[in-house]
Enzyme design. Sequence first.
Site, PDB file in Angstrom:
ATOM      1  N   ARG A 105      36.697  36.830  81.433  1.00  0.00           N
ATOM      2  CA  ARG A 105      37.344  36.637  80.141  1.00  0.00           C
ATOM      3  C   ARG A 105      38.863  36.688  80.226  1.00  0.00           C
ATOM      4  NH1 ARG A 105      33.954  38.044  75.503  1.00  0.00           N
ATOM      5  NH2 ARG A 105      32.375  36.456  75.787  1.00  0.00           N
ATOM      6  N   GLU A 164      38.519  42.332  76.950  1.00  0.00           N
ATOM      7  CA  GLU A 164      39.033  42.236  78.316  1.00  0.00           C
ATOM      8  C   GLU A 164      40.385  41.532  78.377  1.00  0.00           C
ATOM      9  OE1 GLU A 164      35.926  41.528  77.404  1.00  0.00           O
ATOM     10  OE2 GLU A 164      34.676  42.961  78.487  1.00  0.00           O
ATOM     11  N   LYS A 196      20.887  53.489  66.581  1.00  0.00           N
ATOM     12  CA  LYS A 196      20.594  53.101  67.951  1.00  0.00           C
ATOM     13  C   LYS A 196      19.520  54.043  68.496  1.00  0.00           C
ATOM     14  CE  LYS A 196      23.327  51.221  71.634  1.00  0.00           C
ATOM     15  NZ  LYS A 196      24.617  50.752  72.102  1.00  0.00           N
TER      16      LYS A 196
HETATM   17  C1  TPP Z   1      32.486  40.459  77.492  1.00  0.00           C
HETATM   18  C2  TPP Z   1      31.544  41.631  77.618  1.00  0.00           C
HETATM   19  N1  TPP Z   1      32.053  42.859  77.889  1.00  0.00           N
HETATM   20  C3  TPP Z   1      31.220  43.912  78.010  1.00  0.00           C
HETATM   21  C4  TPP Z   1      29.876  43.762  77.853  1.00  0.00           C
HETATM   22  C5  TPP Z   1      28.931  44.945  78.075  1.00  0.00           C
HETATM   23  N2  TPP Z   1      28.224  45.326  76.845  1.00  0.00           N
HETATM   24  C6  TPP Z   1      26.952  44.971  76.620  1.00  0.00           C
HETATM   25  S1  TPP Z   1      26.364  45.535  75.173  1.00  0.00           S
HETATM   26  C7  TPP Z   1      27.812  46.312  74.830  1.00  0.00           C
HETATM   27  C8  TPP Z   1      27.964  47.088  73.560  1.00  0.00           C
HETATM   28  C9  TPP Z   1      27.677  46.246  72.378  1.00  0.00           C
HETATM   29  O1  TPP Z   1      27.737  47.021  71.222  1.00  0.00           O
HETATM   30  P1  TPP Z   1      27.135  46.448  69.880  1.00  0.00           P
HETATM   31  O2  TPP Z   1      27.499  45.034  69.740  1.00  0.00           O
HETATM   32  O3  TPP Z   1      27.539  47.361  68.776  1.00  0.00           O
HETATM   33  O4  TPP Z   1      25.573  46.496  70.112  1.00  0.00           O
HETATM   34  P2  TPP Z   1      24.627  47.789  70.211  1.00  0.00           P
HETATM   35  O5  TPP Z   1      24.271  47.907  71.659  1.00  0.00           O
HETATM   36  O6  TPP Z   1      25.361  48.968  69.700  1.00  0.00           O
HETATM   37  O7  TPP Z   1      23.448  47.453  69.393  1.00  0.00           O
HETATM   38  C10 TPP Z   1      28.738  46.115  75.854  1.00  0.00           C
HETATM   39  C11 TPP Z   1      30.090  46.685  75.894  1.00  0.00           C
HETATM   40  C12 TPP Z   1      29.396  42.462  77.579  1.00  0.00           C
HETATM   41  N3  TPP Z   1      28.091  42.212  77.442  1.00  0.00           N
HETATM   42  N4  TPP Z   1      30.252  41.436  77.455  1.00  0.00           N
END
Ligand code: TPP
Length: 608
Positions: free
Chosen positions: A385, A357, A281
């Site tokens: 959700r 969630e 990242k």
């Molecule tokens: C239902 C939901 N909960 C929380 C989020 C907030 N959110 C956006 S990106 C993320 C982390 C995603 O991690 P990953 O899939 O590993 O992607 P990375 O950013 O590490 O590349 C979160 C928690 C969301 N988009 N949707």
Amino acid sequence: MAYLEKINSPADLKKLSISELKSYAEELRQYIITVVGKNGGHLASNLGAVDFTVALHYVFDCPRDKFIFDVGHQSYAHKIITGRMAEFARLRQDGGITGFENMRESEYDAFSTGHSSTSLSVGLGLARARDLAGDRYNVVSVIGDGALTGGMAYEALNDIGASGTKMIIVLNDNAMSISKNVGAISSYLGKLRLSKKYKKLKRVTKQGIDGLPIIGPYVLRATERIKMWLKKQLVSNKMFEQLGIKYYGVFDGHNIGEMINLLEQIKNSKGPVIIHITTHKGSGLYEAEMNPEKYHGVDASTEQIHKFSDVVGEKLTELAARDDKIVGVSAAMMSGTGLNAFRQAYPDRCFDVGIAEQHAVAMCAGLAAAGYKPYFAVYSSFLQRGFDQILHDVCINNLPVRFLIDRAGAIGADGVTHQGLFDLGYLSMLPNMTVLAPRNGEELRKMLDWSSEFNSPLAIRYPKGYKDDIVLPSSEIVYGKWETVARSAEKVYVIAVGNRMLSVAKEVDCNLISARFVKPLDGEMLNEINAEGNIVITMEENALRGGFGESVRTYLCEHGIRCDLKCLGFDDRFCESLSVNTSFEQQGLTAENLRKIIFEHKLLNKNS
Ligand SMILES: Cc1ncc(C[n+]2csc(CCOP(=O)(O)OP(=O)(O)O)c2C)c(N)n1
């Protein structure tokens, strides 16, 4: 920039050699860094995704082949490659490029995303549609290890494996969600990563040791224990395989050449496959690589605001010192919701459950049933959700789960999927639920104090922050009671929900009431307004349908209260605006519109 301006479609990119692709990837990174620096956006996730996105576009034929980027927050390189280079300069600005994959924006965006863990289900739907139509295109779902903590992803894996349908899953594993990733699956992925390292380490170590003359065998024995430990960590990749999904891993997602070779090989395989890649990242920007959590989302705004999440962190910590039943729960949003501060003080009473969630809500119900006082801090749109869990597990059982709902109301640059415009509706309709909205940090403190002894489901909703305090110090919280924050001789009553609506209304000469309780309504106060010639104007950052104004309307009708009523809020369309102010203007949530309504009301009353 040798390539950036020349690549206007995936077809252009396919003309480059591997070394040119590498240079192009660097240019993409620099461009993303520049634009996000100005406009804000998801930085670290996008930098990590550049190289494999280049490889995907090299191997597949988008838009015929369909890419679904889970969450879609890492799709910037994809947007730039697919003809949106110039428009990308207006990322996250009204009329510009949106921050997530968006099928209304481009034919290259196979689906619209924003909320996590949808890409596998949507991908399977597209793949099944392809098969039914007798077509042959590829479906590629790109999902992060964070998104893979969401339950919906497992419902999809269950179905994908059994279906045998051809689709490609790229698991982009950077060991991070927004914060460090959590949970047993995350540990499992860690072991898969380690198993690759172990194999390599074993090879290299053995070669090295064999090269030593006499001491070699002794060293070999000395390393035996380390090897045993490492071996314990070595797991087979059977989980996905047992589900019926062919597993390839672990590969370096930054090695464009290796990625292209791999993708070429699996492109024509039958049935579902998963390619497990590791990425860093923030790759390419030292600060972001060192602190990916901070650079997950970058806010370019210089506006000084008071954050409600700061109050949450500080006040919950204070309450927890007095009451050992208080626990904090987050669904992968520890820093955004302010729970980091609480976790530092009470690590054992703070649970980050991953992007889950629904699970979080039901788990809170369990905690509450056993006598604990759970506070689930969550963004408004993500709590959608957990609606059935709020209804079925919390409200039917009348359990005192406290929902601290951040990012409620208009959201600005994150756009339509992240608008917090429905919580007042979906919460107020539920029996046993009480809903509050603080008008500043001080009032949130009081509400949190009050909430700790409240014994039913409770939601406190607020936006990210606010600029100015509504002057009057807030009085004590009394169940179902509103507060008058400004008085006027005019027969105009503005009842506003939350700080930002009160801020707008305080510019106007009116009796200004803070609806700190959205549910229940303050019937006593509404009864007092009962007089010919009075006008009530409700203001809320929520959909009008099912919102606060509608419940005031019902109350006034049911109680035969004589007054005019005008409800201001969000109309029956999804709000696509990328700016809070613009969305307020579009919906008439402005002082100017209030004055206009009041003027017309007076005119009408004079004439009647
Ligand atoms: C239902 C939901 N909960 C929380 C989020 C907030 N959110 C956006 S990106 C993320 C982390 C995603 O991690 P990953 O899939 O590993 O992607 P990375 O950013 O590490 O590349 C979160 C928690 C969301 N988009 N949707």
